[in-house]
Design a protein around this motif. Structure first.
Motif, PDB file in Angstrom:
ATOM      1  N   GLY A 104       0.812  -1.226   0.000  1.00  0.00           N
ATOM      2  CA  GLY A 104       0.000   0.000   0.000  1.00  0.00           C
ATOM      3  C   GLY A 104       0.838   1.266   0.000  1.00  0.00           C
ATOM      4  N   SER A 105       2.084   1.173  -0.457  1.00  0.00           N
ATOM      5  CA  SER A 105       2.985   2.327  -0.398  1.00  0.00           C
ATOM      6  C   SER A 105       2.874   3.234  -1.622  1.00  0.00           C
ATOM      7  N   THR A 106       2.456   2.683  -2.746  1.00  0.00           N
ATOM      8  CA  THR A 106       2.594   3.413  -4.006  1.00  0.00           C
ATOM      9  C   THR A 106       1.737   4.675  -4.059  1.00  0.00           C
ATOM     10  N   SER A 115      13.674   4.305   0.705  1.00  0.00           N
ATOM     11  CA  SER A 115      12.739   3.213   0.456  1.00  0.00           C
ATOM     12  C   SER A 115      11.846   2.973   1.666  1.00  0.00           C
ATOM     13  N   VAL A 116      10.732   2.322   1.402  1.00  0.00           N
ATOM     14  CA  VAL A 116       9.823   1.973   2.494  1.00  0.00           C
ATOM     15  C   VAL A 116       9.660   0.459   2.503  1.00  0.00           C
ATOM     16  N   VAL A 117       9.663  -0.116   3.702  1.00  0.00           N
ATOM     17  CA  VAL A 117       9.487  -1.558   3.871  1.00  0.00           C
ATOM     18  C   VAL A 117       8.320  -1.743   4.834  1.00  0.00           C
ATOM     19  N   GLN A 118       7.236  -2.309   4.343  1.00  0.00           N
ATOM     20  CA  GLN A 118       6.008  -2.381   5.152  1.00  0.00           C
ATOM     21  C   GLN A 118       5.845  -3.736   5.838  1.00  0.00           C
ATOM     22  N   ASP A 119       5.081  -3.729   6.923  1.00  0.00           N
ATOM     23  CA  ASP A 119       4.610  -4.964   7.573  1.00  0.00           C
ATOM     24  C   ASP A 119       5.741  -5.849   8.081  1.00  0.00           C
ATOM     25  N   SER A 149       7.448  -0.099   8.489  1.00  0.00           N
ATOM     26  CA  SER A 149       6.315  -0.237   9.399  1.00  0.00           C
ATOM     27  C   SER A 149       6.387  -1.630  10.007  1.00  0.00           C
ATOM     28  N   VAL A 150       6.030  -1.722  11.282  1.00  0.00           N
ATOM     29  CA  VAL A 150       6.164  -2.969  12.030  1.00  0.00           C
ATOM     30  C   VAL A 150       4.784  -3.416  12.495  1.00  0.00           C
ATOM     31  N   ARG A 151       4.473  -4.685  12.256  1.00  0.00           N
ATOM     32  CA  ARG A 151       3.182  -5.232  12.675  1.00  0.00           C
ATOM     33  C   ARG A 151       3.065  -5.316  14.193  1.00  0.00           C
ATOM     34  N   ALA A 152       1.861  -5.082  14.661  1.00  0.00           N
ATOM     35  CA  ALA A 152       1.574  -5.263  16.090  1.00  0.00           C
ATOM     36  C   ALA A 152       1.799  -6.727  16.464  1.00  0.00           C
ATOM     37  N   GLY A 176      -0.412   4.356   9.820  1.00  0.00           N
ATOM     38  CA  GLY A 176       1.032   4.213  10.001  1.00  0.00           C
ATOM     39  C   GLY A 176       1.725   3.834   8.704  1.00  0.00           C
ATOM     40  N   LYS A 177       1.120   2.933   7.947  1.00  0.00           N
ATOM     41  CA  LYS A 177       1.707   2.514   6.676  1.00  0.00           C
ATOM     42  C   LYS A 177       1.656   3.657   5.662  1.00  0.00           C
ATOM     43  N   ASP A 178       0.559   4.378   5.679  1.00  0.00           N
ATOM     44  CA  ASP A 178       0.383   5.511   4.769  1.00  0.00           C
ATOM     45  C   ASP A 178       1.462   6.564   5.049  1.00  0.00           C
ATOM     46  N   LEU A 179       1.650   6.827   6.334  1.00  0.00           N
ATOM     47  CA  LEU A 179       2.621   7.827   6.764  1.00  0.00           C
ATOM     48  C   LEU A 179       4.049   7.380   6.434  1.00  0.00           C
ATOM     49  N   ALA A 180       4.339   6.095   6.663  1.00  0.00           N
ATOM     50  CA  ALA A 180       5.671   5.568   6.346  1.00  0.00           C
ATOM     51  C   ALA A 180       5.973   5.783   4.861  1.00  0.00           C
ATOM     52  N   SER A 181       4.976   5.552   4.007  1.00  0.00           N
ATOM     53  CA  SER A 181       5.174   5.738   2.566  1.00  0.00           C
ATOM     54  C   SER A 181       5.466   7.197   2.253  1.00  0.00           C
TER      55      SER A 181
END
Lengths: 264, 310
Positions: A141-143, B108-112, B143-146, B94-99
């Motif tokens: 969901g980053s894009t 770069s962004v690394v999610q979850d 972003s780090v999962r709960a 949080g994921k939106d903000l990380a991006s």
């Protein structure tokens, strides 16, 4: 409304034409088994589809054009294998299909992919971008927000409702305490959840047109990668569980959840 | 990698407990952890200063933090946060903000992220059907999962510095439409009880709701249930095209265990499956399987839980 009623629509007037883009991605079917062979996923046998949320973004883009005029450009990033998702978008009526790629690229990290997409979107004079809330492969969901930030645009993510206005859109955005009816001025990137519209199916004429349609290929400068993929691995295996026969065993399970698992 | 910056997760201006888990994640990545707390005032930052293992707290204070707006939040937080690896919660915002933060800094962004081992980060791909192990060369936002890291303890006394920010809000909340029920969202819940098409009728989900009330749980559903019954909204869907969840306890009732459902809940700590079909694939993934109809099993479960939990 009264102040703006000069009897003109956005299209063809002094106002800038609405240039709509939709980002689509080719991903393995969500029902596909994902195998890891050696230290990489082996995708040689999977069926490829347009990422499911992108179908809602595509529908939103088409509805936007129908409501407010303008053109819809479908954009994907990838090698020639990804032409199919663009043709699928063409078959439901987008005006233009563009694939962003350079043969010197291989797997791009998020920084590289978003830079390439943002550069092309800027050059095309787009003022609203729709995309799926996440792609079925990375689930990141980053894009959407990342492209918006690079363009200096507003964004609304994971939307579950959409209305079109003359200078923007009104999106329903889920929040912790409910849903926020949110006004978003253009230019903007809108990432779509499913459920607020029903993606149209292509008709025969659309499919024929899509066959003949030309995919435009565009490239861009990109930064260097800052992520190294070390390996892929299968998900960690859980210890085998216990299975009990019949409702009379429920108390044993509840006791185990209480005493062994400590979760209730 | 020395400096790591945790972006505190807040709910209605208060510090969300997952922030202490993010501190543990950050301490795994670098030697020194700063927390940036976005808020309209410095109250949440003051509570963040008692988290152990934090060297500095920055209260990032601005009117833009009254409601979530990605563009202004990223602008304001970016100007408060030092350079380094940024750690956000893998929540929706949080994921939106990380991006946004990563894009703003051209990193770069690394999610979850679900694991950090030395310099190796692990994240699920294909909704957890495989894992990807990677390393960073340079700064990134992650972003780090709960439920991935144990929460850092109390007893810290980091200094709080207040940085006032003003950023133009790009989106405007016109109306908040409160949830119809007080029930937790599946993405937020530590216990989830989900129903599938085996529930036969959407009205039968009332049985799951009663159990959820007893357990303090959220009610989820399989894609089959959401697609079949209009009464079951997509917001309840757990799976690859719904929500990915990571609760302590997941109870699947009348759910066969299609691969796309498993993809959304397989990392739950404990999985209980109730299904009348002993061959249902869900049993291969359950810690405790009960072969029974839901009509037989749920009343017993409800009575047992009521006795235990009141």
């Amino acid at each position: 409304m009264g102040f703006q009623s000069k009897g003109c629509t956005l299209r063809g007037t002094g106002d800038k034409m609405t240039e709509i883009a939709v980002l689509v991605k080719r991903v393995p079917d969500t029902n596909a088994q994902i195998l890891v062979s050696g230290d990489r996923v082996d995708l040689s046998a999977v069926k490829w589809v347009m990422s499911p949320y992108d179908e809602f973004a595509l529908e939103a883009a088409m509805l936007h054009k129908e409501a407010k005029g303008g053109n819809v450009t479908a954009i994907t990033l990838g090698n020639a294998d990804c032409d199919k998702v663009l043709k699928d978008a063409k078959a439901v009526g987008v005006d233009r299909i563009i694939r962003v790629w350079d043969d010197s690229w291989s797997e791009l990290d998020s920084n590289q992919a978003q830079s390439a997409l943002a550069n092309v979107i800027r050059d095309l004079g787009i003022n609203i971008v729709y995309c799926g809330k996440s792609a079925a492969d990375t689930g990141a969901g980053s894009t959407g927000p990342g492209v918006a930030e690079r363009l200096g645009w507003a964004s609304a993510s994971n939307i579950i409702g959409l209305e079109f206005e003359d200078t923007g859109v009104e999106a329903m955005v889920p929040a912790a305490t409910g849903n926020a009816r949110t006004g978003v001025s253009l230019p903007a990137v809108i990432s779509c959840d499913k459920g607020f519209c029903k993606p149209r199916k292509p008709n025969v004429k659309g499919i024929m047109m899509a066959k003949r349609a030309q995919v435009e290929v565009m490239s861009s400068d990109i930064p260097s990668s800052s992520v190294n993929i070390i390996s892929h691995s299968p998900p960690p295996k859980k210890a085998p569980g216990q299975t009990f026969e019949g409702a009379s065993e429920v108390p044993r399970v509840v006791a185990a959840l209480r005493n062994d698992a400590n979760v209730i | 990698m020395s400096e790591t910056i945790v972006i505190a997760e807040t709910r209605d201006g208060e510090l969300h407990p997952v922030t202490a888990e993010l501190v543990s994640a950050a301490n795994n990545l670098g030697d020194s952890t700063t927390i940036v707390v976005p808020s309209t005032n410095d109250a949440a930052a003051n509570s963040a200063s008692s988290i152990a293992g934090v060297s500095k707290v920055i209260a990032c204070v601005g009117d833009c933090f009254a409601a979530y707006d990605a563009a202004s939040w990223a602008e304001a937080i970016d100007s408060c946060a030092p350079s380094g690896v940024i750690v956000c919660a893998a929540s929706q915002n949080g994921k939106d903000l990380a991006s946004r933060l990563a894009a703003r800094r051209s990193i770069s962004v690394v999610q979850d992220v679900v694991g950090i081992d030395g310099g190796t980060l692990t994240q699920p791909i294909y909704s957890g059907k495989a894992m990807q192990n990677l390393s960073l060369n340079g700064d990134a936002a992650i972003s780090v999962r709960a439920n991935t890291f144990a929460a850092a303890g109390d007893g810290g006394s980091a200094e709080v510095s207040v940085m006032n920010q003003s950023a133009d809000v790009a989106t405007a909340v016109r109306e908040m439409i409160a949830k119809a029920s007080e029930r937790l969202d599946v993405a937020e819940a530590d216990i989830i009880i989900s129903g599938g098409r085996g529930m036969q009728d959407p009205a039968n989900f009332a049985n799951l709701e009663r159990l959820a009330d007893t357990l303090g749980a959220a009610v989820g559903a399989s894609r089959a249930a959401v697609d079949t019954w209009e009464e079951i909204p997509h917001s309840m869907q757990v799976g690859q095209t719904g929500k990915t969840v990571n609760p302590s306890l997941y109870i699947a009732v009348g759910i066969s265990g299609a691969i796309q459902h498993l993809a959304g809940m397989r990392t739950s700590k404990y999985i209980v499956a109730i299904n009348k079909d002993p061959e249902a694939p869900i049993f291969k993934h359950a810690d405790y399987g009960i072969v029974s109809t839901w009509e037989d099993a749920l009343p017993v479960l409800e009575a047992e839980l009521k006795a235990l939990l009141g």
